[in-house]
Motif scaffolding. Structure first.
Motif, PDB file in Angstrom:
ATOM      1  N   ASP A 137       0.831  -1.218   0.000  1.00 24.95           N
ATOM      2  CA  ASP A 137       0.000   0.000   0.000  1.00 24.95           C
ATOM      3  C   ASP A 137       0.859   1.259   0.000  1.00 24.95           C
ATOM      4  OD1 ASP A 137      -2.263  -1.512  -0.019  1.00 24.95           O
ATOM      5  OD2 ASP A 137      -2.673  -1.328   2.135  1.00 24.95           O
ATOM      6  N   LEU A 138       2.010   1.189   0.687  1.00 23.44           N
ATOM      7  CA  LEU A 138       2.904   2.358   0.748  1.00 23.44           C
ATOM      8  C   LEU A 138       3.647   2.550  -0.577  1.00 23.44           C
ATOM      9  CD1 LEU A 138       4.373   1.742   4.320  1.00 23.44           C
ATOM     10  CD2 LEU A 138       2.981   3.707   3.676  1.00 23.44           C
ATOM     11  N   LEU A 139       4.032   1.426  -1.212  1.00 22.51           N
ATOM     12  CA  LEU A 139       4.760   1.508  -2.488  1.00 22.51           C
ATOM     13  C   LEU A 139       3.836   1.873  -3.645  1.00 22.51           C
ATOM     14  CD1 LEU A 139       6.918  -1.688  -1.942  1.00 22.51           C
ATOM     15  CD2 LEU A 139       7.878   0.595  -2.287  1.00 22.51           C
ATOM     16  N   LEU A 140       2.593   1.356  -3.588  1.00 19.23           N
ATOM     17  CA  LEU A 140       1.627   1.625  -4.651  1.00 19.23           C
ATOM     18  C   LEU A 140       0.265   1.872  -3.998  1.00 19.23           C
ATOM     19  CD1 LEU A 140       1.233   1.655  -7.778  1.00 19.23           C
ATOM     20  CD2 LEU A 140       0.499  -0.722  -7.561  1.00 19.23           C
ATOM     21  N   PRO A 141      -0.013   3.118  -3.586  1.00 18.86           N
ATOM     22  CA  PRO A 141      -1.283   3.391  -2.900  1.00 18.86           C
ATOM     23  C   PRO A 141      -2.471   3.037  -3.786  1.00 18.86           C
ATOM     24  CG  PRO A 141       0.214   5.265  -2.726  1.00 18.86           C
ATOM     25  CD  PRO A 141       0.805   4.334  -3.736  1.00 18.86           C
ATOM     26  N   PRO A 142      -3.542   2.438  -3.205  1.00 24.47           N
ATOM     27  CA  PRO A 142      -4.736   2.108  -3.999  1.00 24.47           C
ATOM     28  C   PRO A 142      -5.334   3.372  -4.612  1.00 24.47           C
ATOM     29  CG  PRO A 142      -4.830   1.135  -1.794  1.00 24.47           C
ATOM     30  CD  PRO A 142      -3.682   2.082  -1.801  1.00 24.47           C
ATOM     31  N   PRO A 143      -5.910   3.294  -5.828  1.00 19.11           N
ATOM     32  CA  PRO A 143      -6.478   4.502  -6.475  1.00 19.11           C
ATOM     33  C   PRO A 143      -7.694   5.008  -5.714  1.00 19.11           C
ATOM     34  CG  PRO A 143      -7.012   2.528  -7.735  1.00 19.11           C
ATOM     35  CD  PRO A 143      -6.068   2.092  -6.658  1.00 19.11           C
ATOM     36  N   LYS A 144      -7.826   6.316  -5.699  1.00 21.74           N
ATOM     37  CA  LYS A 144      -8.974   6.916  -5.002  1.00 21.74           C
ATOM     38  C   LYS A 144     -10.228   6.754  -5.871  1.00 21.74           C
ATOM     39  CE  LYS A 144      -6.620  10.372  -2.215  1.00 21.74           C
ATOM     40  NZ  LYS A 144      -5.223  10.053  -2.471  1.00 21.74           N
ATOM     41  N   SER A 168      -0.203  -4.259 -11.792  1.00 18.75           N
ATOM     42  CA  SER A 168       0.990  -3.575 -11.237  1.00 18.75           C
ATOM     43  C   SER A 168       1.261  -4.057  -9.816  1.00 18.75           C
ATOM     44  CB  SER A 168       0.777  -2.054 -11.204  1.00 18.75           C
ATOM     45  OG  SER A 168       0.529  -1.567 -12.479  1.00 18.75           O
ATOM     46  N   ARG A 169       0.187  -4.215  -9.054  1.00 17.34           N
ATOM     47  CA  ARG A 169       0.326  -4.629  -7.648  1.00 17.34           C
ATOM     48  C   ARG A 169       0.885  -6.059  -7.549  1.00 17.34           C
ATOM     49  NH1 ARG A 169      -1.834  -2.618  -2.722  1.00 17.34           N
ATOM     50  NH2 ARG A 169      -2.181  -4.263  -1.173  1.00 17.34           N
ATOM     51  N   ASP A 170       0.374  -6.938  -8.422  1.00 15.71           N
ATOM     52  CA  ASP A 170       0.857  -8.327  -8.417  1.00 15.71           C
ATOM     53  C   ASP A 170       2.344  -8.388  -8.755  1.00 15.71           C
ATOM     54  OD1 ASP A 170      -1.638  -9.176  -7.724  1.00 15.71           O
ATOM     55  OD2 ASP A 170      -2.242  -9.787  -9.758  1.00 15.71           O
ATOM     56  N   LYS A 171       2.740  -7.568  -9.735  1.00 20.10           N
ATOM     57  CA  LYS A 171       4.151  -7.542 -10.147  1.00 20.10           C
ATOM     58  C   LYS A 171       5.020  -7.025  -8.988  1.00 20.10           C
ATOM     59  CE  LYS A 171       7.191  -5.713 -13.726  1.00 20.10           C
ATOM     60  NZ  LYS A 171       7.341  -4.702 -14.765  1.00 20.10           N
ATOM     61  N   LEU A 172       4.508  -5.956  -8.354  1.00 21.66           N
ATOM     62  CA  LEU A 172       5.223  -5.355  -7.223  1.00 21.66           C
ATOM     63  C   LEU A 172       5.355  -6.356  -6.063  1.00 21.66           C
ATOM     64  CD1 LEU A 172       6.309  -2.442  -7.065  1.00 21.66           C
ATOM     65  CD2 LEU A 172       4.347  -1.847  -5.671  1.00 21.66           C
ATOM     66  N   LYS A 173       4.289  -7.142  -5.858  1.00 22.23           N
ATOM     67  CA  LYS A 173       4.287  -8.131  -4.781  1.00 22.23           C
ATOM     68  C   LYS A 173       5.388  -9.176  -5.008  1.00 22.23           C
ATOM     69  CE  LYS A 173       1.259 -11.182  -2.186  1.00 22.23           C
ATOM     70  NZ  LYS A 173       0.007 -11.930  -2.138  1.00 22.23           N
ATOM     71  N   GLU A 177       8.568  -9.836  -2.588  1.00 27.07           N
ATOM     72  CA  GLU A 177       8.877 -11.162  -2.027  1.00 27.07           C
ATOM     73  C   GLU A 177      10.272 -11.625  -2.427  1.00 27.07           C
ATOM     74  OE1 GLU A 177       5.605 -13.499  -3.405  1.00 27.07           O
ATOM     75  OE2 GLU A 177       4.255 -12.821  -1.798  1.00 27.07           O
ATOM     76  N   ALA A 178      10.712 -11.204  -3.618  1.00 23.93           N
ATOM     77  CA  ALA A 178      12.056 -11.600  -4.092  1.00 23.93           C
ATOM     78  C   ALA A 178      13.156 -10.745  -3.474  1.00 23.93           C
ATOM     79  CB  ALA A 178      12.094 -11.511  -5.611  1.00 23.93           C
ATOM     80  N   GLY A 179      12.757  -9.717  -2.692  1.00 29.09           N
ATOM     81  CA  GLY A 179      13.751  -8.868  -2.025  1.00 29.09           C
ATOM     82  C   GLY A 179      14.374  -7.831  -2.931  1.00 29.09           C
ATOM     83  N   GLU A 180      13.666  -7.491  -4.041  1.00 22.53           N
ATOM     84  CA  GLU A 180      14.231  -6.537  -5.016  1.00 22.53           C
ATOM     85  C   GLU A 180      13.922  -5.084  -4.661  1.00 22.53           C
ATOM     86  OE1 GLU A 180      12.674  -7.751  -8.791  1.00 22.53           O
ATOM     87  OE2 GLU A 180      13.473  -9.794  -8.588  1.00 22.53           O
ATOM     88  N   LEU A 181      13.028  -4.866  -3.685  1.00 24.77           N
ATOM     89  CA  LEU A 181      12.618  -3.490  -3.375  1.00 24.77           C
ATOM     90  C   LEU A 181      13.116  -3.018  -2.008  1.00 24.77           C
ATOM     91  CD1 LEU A 181       8.887  -3.813  -4.544  1.00 24.77           C
ATOM     92  CD2 LEU A 181      10.809  -2.945  -5.873  1.00 24.77           C
ATOM     93  N   GLU A 182      14.108  -3.701  -1.458  1.00 26.23           N
ATOM     94  CA  GLU A 182      14.569  -3.395  -0.100  1.00 26.23           C
ATOM     95  C   GLU A 182      15.093  -1.960   0.044  1.00 26.23           C
ATOM     96  OE1 GLU A 182      14.431  -5.959   2.751  1.00 26.23           O
ATOM     97  OE2 GLU A 182      12.921  -6.140   1.189  1.00 26.23           O
ATOM     98  N   ASP A 183      15.652  -1.403  -1.063  1.00 27.74           N
ATOM     99  CA  ASP A 183      16.238  -0.053  -0.976  1.00 27.74           C
ATOM    100  C   ASP A 183      15.268   1.048  -1.403  1.00 27.74           C
ATOM    101  OD1 ASP A 183      18.629  -1.069  -0.017  1.00 27.74           O
ATOM    102  OD2 ASP A 183      19.364  -1.472  -2.050  1.00 27.74           O
ATOM    103  N   ARG A 184      14.048   0.674  -1.819  1.00 20.90           N
ATOM    104  CA  ARG A 184      13.040   1.658  -2.219  1.00 20.90           C
ATOM    105  C   ARG A 184      12.548   2.399  -0.965  1.00 20.90           C
ATOM    106  NH1 ARG A 184       8.930   1.485  -6.357  1.00 20.90           N
ATOM    107  NH2 ARG A 184      10.214   0.027  -7.530  1.00 20.90           N
ATOM    108  N   GLU A 185      12.340   3.720  -1.090  1.00 15.52           N
ATOM    109  CA  GLU A 185      11.915   4.500   0.081  1.00 15.52           C
ATOM    110  C   GLU A 185      10.400   4.529   0.230  1.00 15.52           C
ATOM    111  OE1 GLU A 185      13.507   8.405   0.573  1.00 15.52           O
ATOM    112  OE2 GLU A 185      15.253   7.599   1.623  1.00 15.52           O
ATOM    113  N   VAL A 186       9.951   4.471   1.499  1.00 13.47           N
ATOM    114  CA  VAL A 186       8.516   4.607   1.796  1.00 13.47           C
ATOM    115  C   VAL A 186       8.376   5.584   2.966  1.00 13.47           C
ATOM    116  CG1 VAL A 186       7.756   2.328   0.995  1.00 13.47           C
ATOM    117  CG2 VAL A 186       8.599   2.596   3.339  1.00 13.47           C
ATOM    118  N   GLU A 187       7.181   6.122   3.126  1.00 13.24           N
ATOM    119  CA  GLU A 187       6.935   7.031   4.250  1.00 13.24           C
ATOM    120  C   GLU A 187       6.008   6.336   5.243  1.00 13.24           C
ATOM    121  OE1 GLU A 187       4.446  10.931   4.467  1.00 13.24           O
ATOM    122  OE2 GLU A 187       6.441  11.501   3.720  1.00 13.24           O
ATOM    123  N   ILE A 188       6.507   6.181   6.480  1.00 15.28           N
ATOM    124  CA  ILE A 188       5.662   5.523   7.480  1.00 15.28           C
ATOM    125  C   ILE A 188       5.392   6.466   8.655  1.00 15.28           C
ATOM    126  CG2 ILE A 188       6.489   3.194   6.901  1.00 15.28           C
ATOM    127  CD1 ILE A 188       8.062   3.229   9.541  1.00 15.28           C
TER     128      ILE A 188
END
Length: 458
Positions: A137-144, A168-173, A177-188
């Motif tokens: 949800d943080l990487l790809l917020p659901p559309p309003k 897009s969400r399935d691909k991102l998931k 899971e493969a650990g390819e997005l570990e360095d991507r920034e999110v806001e928590i």
């Protein structure tokens, strides 16, 4: 309720304690029987169970022979809440110092940590799944939802934008899971740091009131949060903690912790001999010692202590007391207090062979600890059998000629021997260090022979 308590026989308890503590067979047998008696009590009818009180233990022996270690390992073995305290820390109610009842409040806090730990493990998988969803949800917020033609259209599963979003969400998931997005920034969102509570009541016996006031202020103050940007890798443990905390019920934990403390708590009171004083004395430190004994008596005897998690009965808490009893004798304690410790065990002085076994045998023996510590620098540390015998011999000699501090003497001796190796470890070219008898003698023999020097240094 700790599960292991129902499974271990006295023989098994002793065998487990033998893996970590050398010798002291009498003390191990006594604590094993006391623990098994708790299980036996729980098998009785309700009417009889209420009448059976724990057989509290008094361990008598010099420092460093394993009194605390036996009680601590016992609690770890059965997953029981454990509190260690010194009798000298308390003063009579009305004097400045800690209130004896705080012992039981500390025991409940220890029980809460244990119950929380068990509950956290139980919800771990559920929390993990929720964390992955939150990260998505943080990487790809659901559309309003989109407003149109007088009624609301959502990008649902049937609409084209909805399908595109799902792909897009399935691909991102998969990437997550493969650990390819570990360095991507999110806001928590993180809770803002609360201001440390100010102690408004100085005296130790007012601490219950102070805790109640603190709890009241915490409820009144609004909980604020602040956004923080960080990588997925750093955000995951924080989100995990947040999700676990949401999944566990604090009220359920508090109730379970109070029950656990009441039924399985172990309280270790050290230096009991230091509060033994003349009953006839009306002045000086003896008055306060007598006061502490009087305050301790109802807790050991069985009373109800108010804590911020509810009332706690101490009737079935197991008390293990210990003391060197060099100057005082157990008979110098108040008769009523003596009577609450029916099992007396004398701990033996450590022999030269005991020292050698302490260095070699326990799972976390001192030699294994030093080998592991220096292993972090890439060093291989080896101790020859003769070196171990010489260390045991020196520890035994120094304990006899100066103050007998038991196995703690081995810490000082090993530090002295390995001081230079520890200092040079990162810069050494030879990656294997052999500690032999000659090295031990060169470092220690002169010190051990000079009584004045060994008194200060060893």
């Amino acid at each position: 309720m700790p599960q292991q308590e129902t499974e271990l026989t006295p023989r098994q308890i002793v065998a487990e304690l033998d893996r970590d503590i050398v010798g002291q067979a009498d003390a191990k047998r006594a604590v094993a029987v006391a623990l098994r008696n708790r299980w036996r009590r729980r098998q009785l009818s309700d009417e009889l169970r209420a009448q059976v009180t724990p057989k509290n233990i008094m361990l008598i022996g010099p420092t460093g022979v394993g009194k605390t270690e036996i009680a601590r390992r016992l609690a770890m073995l059965v997953g029981a809440p454990f509190v260690k305290t010194e009798a000298t820390k308390y003063t009579e109610v009305g004097y400045y110092g800690r209130d004896v009842e705080s012992l039981i409040r500390d025991l409940v806090e220890a029980a809460i940590l244990l119950v929380k730990s068990t509950e956290r493990e139980a919800v771990q998988e559920q929390a993990k799944a929720r964390v992955e969803t939150r990260l998505l949800d943080l990487l790809l917020p659901p559309p309003k939802p989109v407003m149109g033609w007088g009624h609301e259209h959502e990008h649902g599963a049937g609409s084209e934008p909805g399908d595109r979003f799902q792909r897009s969400r399935d691909k991102l998931k998969q990437q997550l899971e493969a650990g390819e997005l570990e360095d991507r920034e999110v806001e928590i969102s993180m809770p803002a740091k609360s201001v440390a509570p100010i102690s408004i009541l100085g005296a130790g016996n007012m601490e219950q009131m102070e805790m109640d006031l603190q709890g009241m202020f915490e409820k009144m103050m609004p909980k604020s949060s602040q956004p923080r940007r960080m990588t997925v890798k750093d955000a995951r443990p924080i989100l995990m903690m947040q999700e676990v905390d949401q999944l566990i019920d604090p009220e359920k934990i508090h109730q379970a912790a109070v029950t656990l403390a009441q039924e399985s708590g172990i309280v270790f009171i050290d230096e009991l001999d230091k509060i033994a004083g003349d009953e006839g004395s009306t002045r000086g430190p003896d008055v306060s010692r007598q006061g502490v004994q009087r305050d301790l008596l109802p807790i050991v005897e069985g009373t109800t202590v108010n804590t911020k998690y509810g009332p706690v009965k101490t009737d079935h808490v197991l008390f293990v007391a210990a003391g060197a009893f060099h100057r005082a004798k157990p008979s110098d304690l108040m008769p009523e207090l003596q009577g609450r410790f029916p099992i007396r065990v004398e701990m033996h002085d450590l022999t030269r062979d005991d020292f050698a076994r302490i260095l070699r045998e326990p799972r976390a023996s001192l030699l294994r600890q030093y080998e592991a510590l220096l292993g972090t620098e890439g060093l291989t540390l080896e101790f020859t059998d003769e070196a171990i015998e010489v260390m045991a011999d020196l520890a035994f000699q120094v304990n006899r000629s100066t103050q007998n501090i038991g196995a703690r003497r081995l810490h000082t001796i090993l530090e002295r021997i390995l001081e230079e190796v520890s200092f040079d470890a990162p810069d050494r070219h030879d990656r294997t260090v052999v500690v032999d008898a000659d090295l031990v003698r060169s470092r220690l023999e002169a010190l051990a022979k000079d009584e004045d020097l060994s008194r200060y240094i060893l």
